[in-house]
Design an enzyme around this catalytic site. Structure first.
Site, PDB file in Angstrom:
ATOM      1  N   GLY A 119      99.678  92.557 -87.509  1.00 37.77           N
ATOM      2  CA  GLY A 119      99.537  91.472 -88.799  1.00 37.77           C
ATOM      3  C   GLY A 119      99.002  92.138 -89.929  1.00 37.77           C
TER       4      GLY A 119
ATOM      5  CD  GLU B  66      98.029  85.668 -87.833  1.00 41.71           C
ATOM      6  OE1 GLU B  66      98.030  86.754 -88.492  1.00 41.71           O
ATOM      7  OE2 GLU B  66      97.209  85.370 -86.678  1.00 41.71           O
ATOM      8  CG  ASP B  67      99.938  89.393 -85.723  1.00 42.74           C
ATOM      9  OD1 ASP B  67     100.112  88.749 -84.640  1.00 42.74           O
ATOM     10  OD2 ASP B  67      99.127  90.413 -85.706  1.00 42.74           O
ATOM     11  CD  GLN B  68     104.872  90.252 -81.104  1.00 39.99           C
ATOM     12  OE1 GLN B  68     104.504  91.121 -81.828  1.00 39.99           O
ATOM     13  NE2 GLN B  68     106.087  90.323 -80.424  1.00 39.99           N
TER      14      GLN B  68
ATOM     15  N   GLY C 262     106.539  87.133 -86.205  1.00 39.29           N
ATOM     16  CA  GLY C 262     107.970  87.909 -85.923  1.00 39.29           C
ATOM     17  C   GLY C 262     108.904  87.490 -85.002  1.00 39.29           C
TER      18      GLY C 262
END
Length: 446
Positions: A223, A250-252, A255
């Site tokens: 992220g 939250e990034d994964q 995605g």
């Protein structure tokens, strides 16, 4: 069962095990070779973006969202890099949760230096979950003028052409719904933690991150720098980014959500460069352990096999396999493996730290936006002479030797400490904040 049958069965079992180990060993080297090829051909150069040349009416607008907390190393250069993008239509939205944060006066000064760039500073976070980064970004997410959002961490510097090239990547294929960049750390202090962060991200992480995203059989997103369309994310989860406040990673999760909805991810030639200083060995150890503890609940299979993709354990597996199957001498095979692996990592490290994908000074490119000189940490970093080489080898060996102990510690626990707060990671990858160490808060996060 006779002794002969037992012996035959054991021999067959050993042969099967050796074939499995040899197959795995070859697969790991094959994945490494994909990373080597992509890094050399794609991530060591830049190109002039078509979107940057399209003008105010032709280029899609982009809102750059930057979450802030405190003052990171080379903070002004990193924040200013968002304002200096060679792109005709963008705004910069800066978000901080506390009115007493020391970043605020610095950010206000930077904003005043770029009055021609639309920008806003948001003070105060929402509370939709335990993730402080997401809570910090919600207000900016809701009022951003443009549909394409670029969430860019505050401790990262980006070259002026990065935004234009990211938009080009978006528009190259309608199935692409997320564009992300290779994270790269530059040690600016010489402390052990900084050196190992730099080594990890410019060797093991870089080649596998690139290779996995090249093969693209599963989402793999870090992220530091992510671009996506707000309208698309809101189709996947009606609450948009708020839905991911219950996760630490939250990034994964973003995605993965876009991926499961049929969207694909893409990377271009750019890296986001993070200058790091004054971090110790323990800082590196616990940071890597923290993210592995989170990651094991998101991509369990990949986390379980990770030690077998590291130099020493993978080499031991290969040496065992080929000593059984081909009569290779174990110590010779293992030693040769380590030397070749180290040479490959040195080659990757050297190519990435030449910063060939950093745009040359803007004044040399007709029609580009005037920008500040490239900061020292984004200039080519040369390894020359015996002292530099010895330092690199020691750092590489230390990084490789720590990989398995970090993994073992990560797999053995469920608590992490992040931004001076303690969390418990649940099996569904959501998080619960622990208000008192050793006593898990029982509040359910929905």
């Amino acid at each position: 069962m006779s002794a002969g049958m037992v012996h035959s069965f054991a021999t067959a079992a050993v042969q099967v095990m050796a074939v499995v180990l040899a197959f795995w060993y070859c697969i790991v080297w094959f994945v490494c070779s994909i990373g080597y090829y992509q890094l050399r051909t794609k991530f060591t150069r830049f190109y002039i973006s078509k979107s940057s040349r399209r003008g105010l009416g032709g280029a899609p607008g982009v809102s750059i969202l930057r979450p802030l907390k405190g003052i990171d190393p080379e903070f002004e250069a990193c924040i200013s890099s968002a304002f200096e993008q060679d792109y005709p239509k963008f705004e910069v939205l800066l978000c901080v949760d506390s009115p007493t944060d020391p970043a605020i006066p610095v950010v206000r000064k930077i904003m005043a230096q770029y009055p021609h760039i639309p920008s806003q500073l948001f003070i105060g976070a929402e509370n939709f979950g335990v993730n402080p980064k997401v809570n910090n970004l919600i207000r900016a997410y809701d009022v951003a003028q443009h549909d394409i959002l670029w969430i860019l961490d505050s401790n990262c510097w980006v070259t002026p052409g990065a935004l234009g090239r990211a938009v080009d990547t978006f528009e190259a294929n309608p199935s692409i719904q997320l564009v992300h960049h290779l994270p790269l750390v530059v040690d600016i202090s010489g402390h052990w933690g900084s050196r190992l962060d730099e080594m990890f991200l410019a060797t093991a992480h870089a080649k596998f991150y690139i290779a996995i995203n090249t093969v693209a059989v599963a989402p793999c997103v870090m992220g530091k720098s992510n671009l996506f369309r707000r309208s698309q994310l809101n189709k996947v989860v009606p609450l948009g980014i708020k839905s991911f406040a219950k996760f630490i990673a939250e990034d994964q999760q973003i995605g993965d959500g876009l991926w499961q909805a049929g969207g694909r991810h893409a990377m271009n030639c750019d890296a986001v460069i993070q200058p790091v200083g004054n971090t110790g060995l323990a800082d590196y150890f616990f940071r890597r352990m923290r993210w592995l503890r989170v990651r094991k609940y998101i991509v369990l299979a990949a986390t379980l096999v990770e030690p077998m993709t590291e130099c020493f354990l993978c080499g031991a597996m290969g040496a065992t396999a080929f000593s059984i199957l081909a009569g290779a001498q174990w110590t010779v095979f293992f030693s040769l493996h380590v030397v070749l692996w180290a040479l490959g990592d040195f080659w990757i490290y050297s190519n990435l730290h030449r910063h060939g994908n950093v745009d040359p000074p803007a004044t040399s490119l007709p029609g580009t936006r005037k920008s500040s000189p490239t900061p020292y940490f984004a200039l080519p970093k040369q390894i020359s002479g015996p002292n530099d080489s010895a330092r690199w080898i020691v750092s590489w060996l230390a990084r490789e030797a720590m990989a398995l102990p970090i993994w073992i510690n990560a797999m053995a626990g469920t608590e992490i400490q992040w931004r001076n707060r303690l969390f418990y990671i649940k099996p569904d990858a959501t998080a619960v904040e622990i208000k008192q160490p050793g006593k898990i808060q029982q509040k359910t996060i929905t």
